[in-house]
Design a protein around this motif. Structure first.
Motif, PDB file in Angstrom:
ATOM      1  N   LYS A 520       0.824  -1.324  -0.043  1.00  0.00           N
ATOM      2  CA  LYS A 520      -0.043  -0.101  -0.135  1.00  0.00           C
ATOM      3  C   LYS A 520       1.037   1.315   0.102  1.00  0.00           C
ATOM      4  N   ALA A 521       1.941   1.187   0.731  1.00  0.00           N
ATOM      5  CA  ALA A 521       2.760   2.181   0.795  1.00  0.00           C
ATOM      6  C   ALA A 521       3.274   2.739  -0.478  1.00  0.00           C
ATOM      7  N   LEU A 522       3.510   1.985  -1.718  1.00  0.00           N
ATOM      8  CA  LEU A 522       4.271   2.299  -2.565  1.00  0.00           C
ATOM      9  C   LEU A 522       3.129   2.652  -3.809  1.00  0.00           C
ATOM     10  N   PHE A 523       1.683   2.730  -3.577  1.00  0.00           N
ATOM     11  CA  PHE A 523       0.888   3.167  -4.432  1.00  0.00           C
ATOM     12  C   PHE A 523       0.039   4.309  -3.889  1.00  0.00           C
ATOM     13  N   ARG A 524      -0.092   5.251  -4.743  1.00  0.00           N
ATOM     14  CA  ARG A 524      -0.746   6.631  -4.349  1.00  0.00           C
ATOM     15  C   ARG A 524      -2.381   6.162  -4.889  1.00  0.00           C
ATOM     16  N   PRO A 525      -3.503   6.097  -3.836  1.00  0.00           N
ATOM     17  CA  PRO A 525      -4.714   5.629  -4.318  1.00  0.00           C
ATOM     18  C   PRO A 525      -5.471   6.853  -4.892  1.00  0.00           C
ATOM     19  N   CYS A 526      -6.487   6.581  -5.844  1.00  0.00           N
ATOM     20  CA  CYS A 526      -7.300   7.456  -6.442  1.00  0.00           C
ATOM     21  C   CYS A 526      -8.912   6.739  -6.440  1.00  0.00           C
ATOM     22  N   ALA A 527      -9.821   7.476  -5.742  1.00  0.00           N
ATOM     23  CA  ALA A 527     -10.997   6.913  -5.579  1.00  0.00           C
ATOM     24  C   ALA A 527     -11.814   7.431  -6.846  1.00  0.00           C
ATOM     25  N   MET A 528     -12.159   6.148  -7.515  1.00  0.00           N
ATOM     26  CA  MET A 528     -13.102   6.646  -8.863  1.00  0.00           C
ATOM     27  C   MET A 528     -14.664   6.263  -8.517  1.00  0.00           C
ATOM     28  N   VAL A 529     -15.447   7.138  -8.798  1.00  0.00           N
ATOM     29  CA  VAL A 529     -16.974   7.145  -8.617  1.00  0.00           C
ATOM     30  C   VAL A 529     -17.617   7.285  -9.917  1.00  0.00           C
ATOM     31  N   VAL A 530     -18.969   7.275  -9.816  1.00  0.00           N
ATOM     32  CA  VAL A 530     -19.806   7.099 -11.102  1.00  0.00           C
ATOM     33  C   VAL A 530     -19.524   8.649 -11.663  1.00  0.00           C
ATOM     34  N   PRO A 531     -19.241   8.590 -12.976  1.00  0.00           N
ATOM     35  CA  PRO A 531     -18.917   9.834 -13.827  1.00  0.00           C
ATOM     36  C   PRO A 531     -19.860  10.522 -14.064  1.00  0.00           C
ATOM     37  N   ASP A 532     -20.066  11.654 -14.601  1.00  0.00           N
ATOM     38  CA  ASP A 532     -21.036  12.636 -15.389  1.00  0.00           C
ATOM     39  C   ASP A 532     -21.321  12.099 -16.526  1.00  0.00           C
ATOM     40  N   PHE A 533     -22.481  11.237 -16.521  1.00  0.00           N
ATOM     41  CA  PHE A 533     -22.962  10.680 -17.963  1.00  0.00           C
ATOM     42  C   PHE A 533     -23.442  11.419 -18.798  1.00  0.00           C
ATOM     43  N   GLU A 534     -24.019  12.437 -18.435  1.00  0.00           N
ATOM     44  CA  GLU A 534     -24.769  13.508 -19.147  1.00  0.00           C
ATOM     45  C   GLU A 534     -23.507  14.346 -19.774  1.00  0.00           C
ATOM     46  N   LEU A 535     -22.615  14.758 -19.270  1.00  0.00           N
ATOM     47  CA  LEU A 535     -21.437  15.451 -19.977  1.00  0.00           C
ATOM     48  C   LEU A 535     -20.653  14.551 -21.070  1.00  0.00           C
ATOM     49  N   ILE A 536     -20.407  13.085 -20.617  1.00  0.00           N
ATOM     50  CA  ILE A 536     -19.910  12.159 -21.270  1.00  0.00           C
ATOM     51  C   ILE A 536     -20.729  12.244 -22.645  1.00  0.00           C
ATOM     52  N   CYS A 537     -21.886  11.894 -22.538  1.00  0.00           N
ATOM     53  CA  CYS A 537     -22.922  11.837 -23.650  1.00  0.00           C
ATOM     54  C   CYS A 537     -23.082  12.974 -24.474  1.00  0.00           C
ATOM     55  N   GLU A 538     -22.974  14.132 -23.744  1.00  0.00           N
ATOM     56  CA  GLU A 538     -23.012  15.419 -24.820  1.00  0.00           C
ATOM     57  C   GLU A 538     -21.622  15.467 -25.682  1.00  0.00           C
ATOM     58  N   ILE A 539     -20.606  15.284 -25.037  1.00  0.00           N
ATOM     59  CA  ILE A 539     -19.501  15.486 -25.725  1.00  0.00           C
ATOM     60  C   ILE A 539     -19.167  14.227 -26.699  1.00  0.00           C
ATOM     61  N   MET A 540     -19.845  12.991 -26.601  1.00  0.00           N
ATOM     62  CA  MET A 540     -19.812  12.208 -27.633  1.00  0.00           C
ATOM     63  C   MET A 540     -20.482  12.467 -28.798  1.00  0.00           C
TER      64      MET A 540
END
Length: 611
Positions: A520-540
């Motif tokens: 654990k000490a060697l890795f920097r954690p990053c919490a991933m949550v549910v993204p903004d689907f509306e923004l993703i859909c708009e850009i696509m």
């Protein structure tokens, strides 16, 4: 093994002793098989005197041959480290056809990110020579080498030549593309270069032009950033208009990818215009409360005190009556965190290299040929993940995105690698992985400078993870000490400091182990949550050529949210609605395909297509 020992000329390392030993094993086994054939009774054939001892002798001699072959393959892997990511059977096939580059081509996609085959020069009699003139991507894009590549000699030698020519070609294209960017309109310029070069040069000039806008702001021209924003909107609308016309599949994908990145670049500039800091009232930010993206900016100032700064009447006056704050004093500068936190590409004219900066980290572009592939939609979650992963590399650590399935952990890591021109290998971890297999992967990554993304890393047993921690730490220590060579698994190997090791985890799932503390000490954690689907859909949708993308995205997400609420869990699992972001792309691709097949304009018929 018979391919290496019998059908081709044996390598010099075991030509005399091991080749003769294997040939003797082959002859002895064929004699035993012939004798067994003459005895149809199984019991009699397997109980002949001395048969067991003969088979034991053959097995012991075969182990010696296997050991010699493994040592030989290790020498080849050290000569061309990307061989570490091939199976032994594939590597043996490459070595047995090493002098025939045309036969080795079927393995190029396993050795390079997006090289499917090469174009070879023809001689006077129209026969294929061993001089390579260029490369084809998996999508069919052809890129000519800046100089012809000689593919004669031992396979590990000419593959190193191909790797060097590939990187030199991408770098040469960027050198020309950056200079020629202003010589003609962008919508014409992008057709002169491969997709990767056109996209990266576009990002380089975005950084340059934003820097010019900041410089003009400091000189007193308060509308400099707004003028550049309007230029971005015009450029984006021009590309969308091109998508509505007749384009080849390759050119369409190139423009769609540039549109995806351009939308994010436009939104970043809009946010910088919206967020203004007043020097008269430190600790108070002014925001543009509402603005339209496609139709210019309509300002409505609102105040927001910073954390720890109390609400005050001057702040309200500042927001409501501008508090005497003019446009000149309410501007951002090039040191604003919103700008520094973006992944900014720049071109160094002296070094003739592309660099990528984010916060206080700087990375040299690796020039791996990526072909004409789409890029990930960049959301605020993506930006946060980029910052975390790049800072972990800057601090000589590793990254560990963690979160539920479908939140983009692996894809974000891969897209960051593409943005830096790095080869990214993805490994699906399982309980069967031991410390030797992990060590060989790390050995290959350390020598190639590539990135490794280990999916479901916490599925590996905890006993193996404890040993893996030591292996990862030895690589990080070597990078931190700026060593060119270091000892790894009892062997001295070279080190490419651009190596990156990332792990993804689904916490709370069955069959997952807890990472040891030393790992654990060697890795920097990053919490991933549910993204903004509306923004993703708009850009696509924008990248697909739909002008009314925002309204369509809202309808699309509302439809899926309704389906998720009303359908049963069994139906949700069948239509993959439980996999979050993975469900968005197929319907959008289908809508775009229908519009293009029926030669309809997406701006007019978009609602019908989406439904």
């Amino acid at each position: 093994m018979s391919v290496m020992f019998l059908t081709v000329a044996p390598p010099p390392t075991f030509q005399f002793q091991d080749s003769e030993r294997f040939e003797g094993i082959d002859v002895d086994f064929k004699e035993l098989a012939y004798d067994a054939q003459k005895t149809p009774n199984v019991v009699e054939a397997t109980n002949k005197p001395g048969l067991y001892e003969k088979l034991e002798g053959l097995q012991s001699r075969l182990h010696l041959c296997e050991k010699a072959l493994a040592e030989y393959l290790d020498t080849k892997r050290l000569a061309f480290p990307r061989f570490y990511f091939l199976s032994s059977s594939d590597l043996l096939d490459i070595l047995s056809n090493g002098t025939a580059p045309q036969e080795v081509q079927r393995h190029l996609s396993k050795l390079f990110d997006n090289m499917a085959k090469m174009e070879f020069q023809l001689d006077a009699s129209e026969k294929t020579t061993k001089i390579s003139l260029g490369m084809y991507s998996k999508e069919g894009e052809y890129v000519a080498f800046s100089e012809p590549c000689d593919c004669s000699g031992q396979v590990e030698i000419w593959l190193n030549h191909v790797l060097a020519h590939m990187k030199a070609t991408v770098r040469h294209g960027m050198t020309e593309g950056v200079v020629a960017y202003e010589e003609k309109p962008r919508e014409q310029w992008l057709f002169d270069y491969p997709a990767q070069v056109a996209l990266t040069c576009t990002q380089i000039w975005w950084t340059t032009e934003v820097g010019i806008a900041f410089a003009r702001l400091e000189e007193g021209y308060e509308n400099a950033m707004k003028d550049y924003y309007r230029k971005q909107v015009v450029q984006l609308k021009t590309l969308i208009t091109m998508l509505l016309g007749q384009l080849s599949e390759g050119d369409r994908q190139k423009i769609m990818t540039i549109c995806t990145v351009d939308v994010h670049a436009r939104d970043v500039v809009a946010k910088m215009i919206a967020q203004k800091v007043s020097p008269k009232h430190p600790g108070v930010s002014l925001f543009v409360a509402s603005y339209t993206v496609n139709g210019g900016i309509r300002e409505k100032l609102a105040y927001s005190p910073h954390v720890g700064v109390p609400d005050s009447a001057p702040a309200r006056e500042l927001a409501e009556g501008h508090g005497g704050c003019s446009q000149r004093t309410c501007v951002d500068n090039a040191q604003a965190f919103l700008w520094l936190s973006q992944l900014r590409h720049r071109w160094d004219d002296e070094a003739k290299h592309c660099f990528a900066n984010i916060c206080d980290a700087q990375f040299l572009y690796s020039y791996e040929y990526l072909g004409n592939t789409p890029r990930l939609v960049i959301t605020p979650l993506t930006d946060r993940c980029y910052i975390t992963l790049t800072q972990s590399l800057h601090l000589t650590m590793s990254g560990a995105p963690a979160g539920p399935a479908g939140t983009g952990k692996t894809e974000t890591t891969k897209d960051l690698g593409r943005a830096l021109g790095v080869m990214v290998y993805v490994f699906n971890c399982s309980e069967q992985m031991d410390y030797k297999s992990c060590g060989n992967i790390y050995k290959g990554l350390a020598q190639t400078g590539a990135w490794g993304c280990f999916d479901e890393f916490n599925r590996i047993s905890v006993e193996v993870l404890s040993v893996v921690a030591v292996q990862v730490k030895s690589i990080q220590d070597a990078i931190r000490d700026k060593k060119q060579r270091f000892s790894f698994l009892g062997e001295e190997i070279s080190l490419n400091p651009s190596v990156g090791i990332f792990i993804t985890m689904n916490p709370g799932y069955a069959g997952r182990t807890e990472l040891p503390e030393n790992l654990k000490a060697l890795f920097r954690p990053c919490a991933m949550v549910v993204p903004d689907f509306e923004l993703i859909c708009e850009i696509m949708l924008v990248a697909e050529g739909f002008i009314e993308a925002r309204a369509l995205a809202r309808k699309f997400i509302t439809l899926y949210r309704l389906c998720k609420e009303l359908l049963s869990k069994q139906v949700l699992s069948l239509v993959t609605l439980d996999h979050q972001s993975r469900v968005i792309a197929p319907p959008l691709d289908g809508a775009r395909g229908r519009c293009h097949r029926e030669t309809l304009e997406p701006s007019v018929n978009a609602p019908i297509s989406i439904v």
